[in-house]
Design an enzyme around this catalytic site. Sequence first.
Site, PDB file in Angstrom:
ATOM      1  N   ASP A 154      33.553 -19.450  65.183  1.00 17.31           N
ATOM      2  CA  ASP A 154      32.891 -18.919  66.374  1.00 17.31           C
ATOM      3  C   ASP A 154      31.514 -19.554  66.533  1.00 17.31           C
ATOM      4  O   ASP A 154      30.693 -19.512  65.612  1.00 17.31           O
ATOM      5  CB  ASP A 154      32.772 -17.401  66.209  1.00 17.31           C
ATOM      6  CG  ASP A 154      32.083 -16.761  67.400  1.00 17.31           C
ATOM      7  OD1 ASP A 154      31.922 -17.434  68.438  1.00 17.31           O
ATOM      8  OD2 ASP A 154      31.701 -15.579  67.286  1.00 17.31           O
ATOM      9  N   ASP A 173      30.057 -26.427  75.748  1.00 12.90           N
ATOM     10  CA  ASP A 173      31.207 -26.772  76.581  1.00 12.90           C
ATOM     11  C   ASP A 173      32.250 -25.699  76.378  1.00 12.90           C
ATOM     12  O   ASP A 173      33.230 -25.866  75.658  1.00 12.90           O
ATOM     13  CB  ASP A 173      31.744 -28.145  76.151  1.00 12.90           C
ATOM     14  CG  ASP A 173      32.974 -28.534  76.946  1.00 12.90           C
ATOM     15  OD1 ASP A 173      33.197 -27.951  78.020  1.00 12.90           O
ATOM     16  OD2 ASP A 173      33.715 -29.415  76.480  1.00 12.90           O
TER      17      ASP A 173
HETATM   18  N1  SAM Z   1      35.769 -29.154  79.923  1.00 15.76           N
HETATM   19  C1  SAM Z   1      36.521 -27.978  79.989  1.00 15.76           C
HETATM   20  C2  SAM Z   1      35.915 -26.838  80.795  1.00 15.76           C
HETATM   21  O1  SAM Z   1      35.139 -27.033  81.670  1.00 15.76           O
HETATM   22  O2  SAM Z   1      36.292 -25.645  80.682  1.00 15.76           O
HETATM   23  C3  SAM Z   1      36.911 -27.719  78.645  1.00 15.76           C
HETATM   24  C4  SAM Z   1      36.186 -26.739  77.881  1.00 15.76           C
HETATM   25  S1  SAM Z   1      36.603 -26.714  76.188  1.00 15.76           S
HETATM   26  C5  SAM Z   1      38.303 -26.964  76.088  1.00 15.76           C
HETATM   27  C6  SAM Z   1      36.333 -25.022  75.963  1.00 15.76           C
HETATM   28  C7  SAM Z   1      36.516 -24.636  74.515  1.00 15.76           C
HETATM   29  O3  SAM Z   1      35.609 -23.612  74.163  1.00 15.76           O
HETATM   30  C8  SAM Z   1      37.905 -24.127  74.210  1.00 15.76           C
HETATM   31  O4  SAM Z   1      38.562 -25.036  73.391  1.00 15.76           O
HETATM   32  C9  SAM Z   1      37.652 -22.785  73.523  1.00 15.76           C
HETATM   33  O5  SAM Z   1      38.537 -22.551  72.436  1.00 15.76           O
HETATM   34  C10 SAM Z   1      36.215 -22.939  73.067  1.00 15.76           C
HETATM   35  N2  SAM Z   1      35.526 -21.690  72.831  1.00 15.76           N
HETATM   36  C11 SAM Z   1      35.590 -20.557  73.558  1.00 15.76           C
HETATM   37  N3  SAM Z   1      34.841 -19.606  72.997  1.00 15.76           N
HETATM   38  C12 SAM Z   1      34.266 -20.140  71.889  1.00 15.76           C
HETATM   39  C13 SAM Z   1      33.375 -19.642  70.894  1.00 15.76           C
HETATM   40  N4  SAM Z   1      32.941 -18.380  70.932  1.00 15.76           N
HETATM   41  N5  SAM Z   1      32.986 -20.499  69.920  1.00 15.76           N
HETATM   42  C14 SAM Z   1      33.434 -21.777  69.860  1.00 15.76           C
HETATM   43  N6  SAM Z   1      34.284 -22.288  70.780  1.00 15.76           N
HETATM   44  C15 SAM Z   1      34.695 -21.485  71.784  1.00 15.76           C
END
Ligand code: SAM
Length: 330
Positions: A154, A173
Amino acid sequence: GSISMETESTHISSVIPGWFSEISPMWPGEAHSLKVEKILFEGKSDFQNVLVFQSSTYGKVLVLDGVIQLTERDECAYQEMITHLPLCSIPNPKKVLVIGGGDGGVLREVARHSSVEQIDICEIDKMVVDVSKQFFPEVAVGYEDPRVKLHIGDGVAFLKAVPAGTYDAIIVDSSDPIALCLFHSGPAQELFEKPFFETVSKALRPGGVVSTQAESIWLHMHIIEDIVANCRQIFKGSVNYAWTTVPTYPRHILFLFSYYYFLWCALSGVIGFMLCSTEGPSVDFKHPVNPIDADKNPSKSRGPLKFYNSEIHTAAFCLPTFAKKVIDSK
Ligand code: SAM
C-alpha cells in the site's frame, strides 16, 4: 467490473436506446461505448478485478474494477505528461518515487531522465504488474531499467515509513477514488485524502515536487475543488492544476455483457494533474528548467517521446475560464 447477468438484463434495454446513469455515481447521465474484439485476460486479485481486452480501435486495453486504466493507443498522453511535467520543472531530479503505476508506463518515462539515480515504485497489486508484463510489453518496458526497485504494498503505508526529505519527486499514478463497485471504495481512495498529501509533503525534500492524477474538469470539478483546497493548505511552495487530452479518459465501464461485448464508459477526453512543490527552492512549473529532448535519451526498447514537448508543458497549465475560476478561488 462486470455486473451480474440479472442486473445486466434489467439494464440492457435502458442502456442501448438511451442513457444509463444509476450505476455510475461519478458521472451520471453519460455513456459511451468501445467495441471489444476479444477478452484476453480476466482475473480477480486481492484488491480488484483485472481485465485485458483487445479493442477494435484503441489496441489492447487494461481495465481495473470496471475502469479503463490505459489503452495502447493513447497511454503516451497520460504517462508522458504526469511524469515530465514534474521532472522537467526541477533541475537534476535524482530520487523519484512512483505510487501506483503498476503498468510500468510512468517508470518508462522517468527512466528517460539521465540525472535520476533511484526509481522506487510502490504498487498495491502484483497482478497489475504481471498482467502488464504479459500483455503490454511497450508499457512494462519501464521495469527493465536497473534503477527501478519495485515494492508491492500500500502506497500510503510505504510513504509513512519513508524518512523525511527523501525524494526530489513523487508521482502518484493511482486509479480513481471511487471504483465501479458501488459497495466498496477502491484501493486508491486514501490517495486523494488530506493525510496522504501531508505524508507526500514530508517525504519530499525542500523544493521537491509531486504530480498526482487529478480527474477531469468536465466531470469532477467537485473532487478537484477539494483536492486543490487540500493541496493549498499543505504544499507551501506552489500548487497548480494542469491537464492533457486522453481520448479514453476518464473511463468508466458501466457494464460488459458477455454476448455483445460492449463496454460503456463516461468519457470527457481530458484528465488533469495536481503539480505541487514544497517550501524551499521555488519551482515555476509553467516554465520547465530541465527540458527533455526527444532524441537525447534514445533507447530502442523504449521508443521516442510521442506527446510531451516544452510547448505543451507550458500550455498544460492554461485553464478554461470555468475551471480557472473555481481553482483560483480555492
Ligand atoms: N494511467 C492509468 C490511470 O490513469 O488510471 C493507470 C493507473 S495505474 C494502473 C493505477 C494503479 O494504482 C493500479 O495498478 C492500482 O492497483 C494502484 N493503486 C491503487 N491504490 C493503491 C495504493 N493504495 N497503493 C499503491 N498502489 C495503488
